[in-house]
Design an enzyme around this catalytic site. Structure first.
Site, PDB file in Angstrom:
ATOM      1  N   LYS A 186      13.183 -11.151 -11.305  1.00  0.00           N
ATOM      2  CA  LYS A 186      12.272 -11.066 -10.163  1.00  0.00           C
ATOM      3  C   LYS A 186      12.039  -9.586  -9.787  1.00  0.00           C
ATOM      4  CE  LYS A 186      12.046 -12.436  -5.361  1.00  0.00           C
ATOM      5  NZ  LYS A 186      12.887 -12.600  -4.209  1.00  0.00           N
ATOM      6  N   PHE A 203     -18.693 -24.958 -18.373  1.00  0.00           N
ATOM      7  CA  PHE A 203     -19.037 -24.883 -16.957  1.00  0.00           C
ATOM      8  C   PHE A 203     -19.248 -23.415 -16.607  1.00  0.00           C
ATOM      9  CE2 PHE A 203     -18.458 -28.995 -14.846  1.00  0.00           C
ATOM     10  CZ  PHE A 203     -18.085 -29.741 -15.950  1.00  0.00           C
ATOM     11  N   ASP A 234      -8.490 -15.515 -16.526  1.00  0.00           N
ATOM     12  CA  ASP A 234      -9.141 -14.509 -17.375  1.00  0.00           C
ATOM     13  C   ASP A 234      -8.214 -13.352 -17.725  1.00  0.00           C
ATOM     14  OD1 ASP A 234     -11.658 -15.643 -17.741  1.00  0.00           O
ATOM     15  OD2 ASP A 234     -12.319 -15.011 -15.750  1.00  0.00           O
ATOM     16  N   LYS A 243     -24.091 -17.171 -20.199  1.00  0.00           N
ATOM     17  CA  LYS A 243     -22.855 -17.749 -20.754  1.00  0.00           C
ATOM     18  C   LYS A 243     -23.183 -18.785 -21.832  1.00  0.00           C
ATOM     19  CE  LYS A 243     -20.089 -16.957 -16.627  1.00  0.00           C
ATOM     20  NZ  LYS A 243     -19.491 -17.495 -15.408  1.00  0.00           N
ATOM     21  N   ASN A 248      -5.729 -19.677 -10.304  1.00  0.00           N
ATOM     22  CA  ASN A 248      -6.964 -19.739  -9.527  1.00  0.00           C
ATOM     23  C   ASN A 248      -7.022 -21.066  -8.765  1.00  0.00           C
ATOM     24  OD1 ASN A 248      -8.251 -21.777 -11.302  1.00  0.00           O
ATOM     25  ND2 ASN A 248      -8.102 -20.117 -12.795  1.00  0.00           N
ATOM     26  N   LYS A 251     -21.576 -17.754 -25.384  1.00  0.00           N
ATOM     27  CA  LYS A 251     -20.446 -18.589 -25.831  1.00  0.00           C
ATOM     28  C   LYS A 251     -20.883 -19.638 -26.850  1.00  0.00           C
ATOM     29  CE  LYS A 251     -18.270 -18.029 -21.274  1.00  0.00           C
ATOM     30  NZ  LYS A 251     -16.836 -17.995 -20.995  1.00  0.00           N
TER      31      LYS A 251
HETATM   32  N1  CTP Z   1     -13.610 -20.144 -20.086  1.00  0.00           N
HETATM   33  C1  CTP Z   1     -12.816 -20.070 -21.214  1.00  0.00           C
HETATM   34  N2  CTP Z   1     -11.891 -19.070 -21.338  1.00  0.00           N
HETATM   35  C2  CTP Z   1     -11.751 -18.157 -20.351  1.00  0.00           C
HETATM   36  C3  CTP Z   1     -12.566 -18.236 -19.200  1.00  0.00           C
HETATM   37  C4  CTP Z   1     -13.487 -19.239 -19.097  1.00  0.00           C
HETATM   38  O1  CTP Z   1     -12.948 -20.919 -22.099  1.00  0.00           O
HETATM   39  N3  CTP Z   1     -10.845 -17.192 -20.480  1.00  0.00           N
HETATM   40  C5  CTP Z   1     -14.605 -21.216 -20.017  1.00  0.00           C
HETATM   41  C6  CTP Z   1     -14.537 -22.073 -18.761  1.00  0.00           C
HETATM   42  O2  CTP Z   1     -13.716 -23.211 -18.970  1.00  0.00           O
HETATM   43  C7  CTP Z   1     -15.992 -22.475 -18.548  1.00  0.00           C
HETATM   44  C8  CTP Z   1     -16.759 -21.301 -19.107  1.00  0.00           C
HETATM   45  O3  CTP Z   1     -15.863 -20.599 -19.965  1.00  0.00           O
HETATM   46  O4  CTP Z   1     -16.325 -23.622 -19.297  1.00  0.00           O
HETATM   47  C9  CTP Z   1     -17.237 -20.333 -18.045  1.00  0.00           C
HETATM   48  O5  CTP Z   1     -16.184 -19.982 -17.194  1.00  0.00           O
HETATM   49  P1  CTP Z   1     -16.415 -18.990 -15.960  1.00  0.00           P
HETATM   50  O6  CTP Z   1     -15.134 -18.789 -15.240  1.00  0.00           O
HETATM   51  O7  CTP Z   1     -17.621 -19.407 -15.188  1.00  0.00           O
HETATM   52  O8  CTP Z   1     -16.867 -17.675 -16.705  1.00  0.00           O
HETATM   53  P2  CTP Z   1     -16.121 -16.537 -17.444  1.00  0.00           P
HETATM   54  O9  CTP Z   1     -16.455 -16.627 -18.884  1.00  0.00           O
HETATM   55  O10 CTP Z   1     -14.686 -16.494 -17.082  1.00  0.00           O
HETATM   56  O11 CTP Z   1     -16.899 -15.261 -16.854  1.00  0.00           O
HETATM   57  P3  CTP Z   1     -16.878 -14.644 -15.376  1.00  0.00           P
HETATM   58  O12 CTP Z   1     -15.521 -14.979 -14.807  1.00  0.00           O
HETATM   59  O13 CTP Z   1     -17.061 -13.187 -15.627  1.00  0.00           O
HETATM   60  O14 CTP Z   1     -18.004 -15.258 -14.620  1.00  0.00           O
END
Ligand code: CTP
Length: 393
Positions: A289, A322, A279, A336, A210, A340
């Site tokens: 490849k 975050f 994610d 969240k 990302n 979490k």
């Molecule tokens: N985070 C994590 N593990 C993941 C994804 C996110 O620990 N697989 C943590 C990020 O570091 C951040 C928080 O969760 O502190 C929220 O991340 P964000 O990308 O906003 O949310 P997601 O939980 O991934 O949900 P979505 O993408 O559906 O908004």
């Protein structure tokens, strides 16, 4: 506002050829809002006219221990007391040696001997002089006495050789001074910060990742370090320089990030999860490849929610997450925070051009169960400090 703003800094200038850099240093310190006073040794005045420093720093330059005109002020004592800190730049082997032995034979060494404020040296000298056992012993003695050193770099020296002894660059000295002037209000805290993206391989040449640059996490790690915390930085791939003094772990995948946190989770007080873990990962990682074809279907599987898992495991740790959102900022972030089991969440709208991924600024809302703080657009370093303020005891 810079933490050098309004700080009274006494600059001792000695006779090293790196004196030319001190004019740039003075200009930078003025821009930070520092109030300067300057002492030049006789050797320094032989290299640059004091008038140049006076004009640049907009302050009197002191050079003489005993002046012709009668005065009742004890100048070296006044100079030693009326400052917040002192910096000797360039610091020659001679001045370093004198102070290590307690010799006070000019206005600068006399003032330094009388000074009870923090004193820092930015050495500048020929490599052989720097490595001479006497100089090394003198530096070690001064360190032992509590004096600080802004280490010289290696590079092309005035004596036409490449080696150690090149005075630190003005920008580095300013950064050092800023750190020195930061209140150590997070002393005793062990803070883990995660930063950057993770990468999930598809085949040997392709991966899923990302836009995270790591800038927010690195800014938090540096700020926490400056404020006296012990900092563990766990980072995915970024192009950023690792702040010196952090305990650094480099990771690539989501699982590596999880394992790196897990190794130290028990012993930390705070986890700040600024990383953007991927994610999803490809269900199959190809060894070879993948060849071009008309269409390719990838089966992606969900990765673990790392901070969510530590939210379940936490005992004494404070968890700060975050939320990167493109819509319904506060509502999504609040969800969240709860799901979490976080103590705080920093929500930012990553669709705005001046906040979120890959820029130096950010604007955010910090939420906890009980409070909501809206942070306007600011530098990531300033935001880092505002986030760390949550941990002040
Ligand atoms: N985070 C994590 N593990 C993941 C994804 C996110 O620990 N697989 C943590 C990020 O570091 C951040 C928080 O969760 O502190 C929220 O991340 P964000 O990308 O906003 O949310 P997601 O939980 O991934 O949900 P979505 O993408 O559906 O908004």
């Amino acid at each position: 506002m810079s933490n050098l703003h309004g700080k009274k800094i006494l600059i001792g200038v000695t006779g090293g050829i790196a004196i030319y850099k001190v004019l740039d240093l003075i200009s930078r310190l003025k821009k930070e809002g520092a109030e300067l006073r300057i002492i030049m040794t006789k050797a320094a005045t032989a290299l640059v006219n004091p008038q140049t420093f006076q004009t640049m720093a907009r302050c009197p330059v002191h050079t003489e221990m005993f002046k012709d005109e009668p005065t009742y002020d004890v100048e070296h004592i006044e100079l030693a007391e009326d400052c917040d800190l002192a910096l000797v730049a360039p610091a020659t082997a001679n001045t370093i040696a004198k102070l290590a032995c307690g010799i006070a034979d000019n206005l600068l060494t006399t003032t330094l001997l009388a000074c009870k404020k923090p004193v820092y040296f930015a050495p500048a000298m020929n490599t052989n002089m720097l490595h001479h056992p006497a100089t090394q012993r003198n530096i070690a003695m001064l360190r032992e006495m509590g004096y600080g050193f802004i280490d010289s770099n290696s590079g092309f020296l005035a004596c036409n050789i490449i080696g150690d002894g090149r005075m630190a660059e003005p920008q580095e000295i300013v950064e050092f001074m800023k750190t020195a002037c930061t209140e150590k209000d997070l002393c005793g805290l062990r803070i883990m910060v995660t930063a950057g993206p993770t990468i999930e391989r598809i085949d040997p040449v392709r991966y899923i990742t990302n836009d995270s640059s790591g800038k927010m996490g690195y800014a938090i790690a540096k700020a926490a370090l400056d404020r006296g915390a012990e900092v563990l930085l766990v980072s995915g791939p970024t192009s950023l320089e690792v702040p010196s003094g952090v305990q650094f772990t480099s990771v690539t995948t989501n699982e590596e990030l999880y394992q790196a946190i897990d190794r130290d989770f028990e012993g930390i007080d705070v986890l700040i999860m600024a990383a953007a873990p991927a994610d999803f990962r490809s269900e199959v990682v190809e060894d070879q490849k993948i060849k071009k074809k008309d269409a390719l279907q990838l089966q992606l599987v969900k990765n673990r929610d790392i901070i969510g898992d530590f939210g379940q495991k936490k005992t004494h740790q404070t968890l700060i997450g975050f939320a990167a959102e493109t819509e319904e900022l506060v509502e999504n972030a609040r969800e969240k925070l709860r799901s979490k089991r976080l103590d705080y969440i920093v929500a930012n709208d990553v669709s705005e051009p001046d906040s979120g991924f890959n820029v130096d600024t950010n604007r955010a809302v910090i939420l906890s169960e009980k409070m909501k703080i809206a942070l306007p657009l600011m530098l990531k370093r300033e935001m880092a400090d505002r986030i760390l303020d949550l941990l002040k005891r």
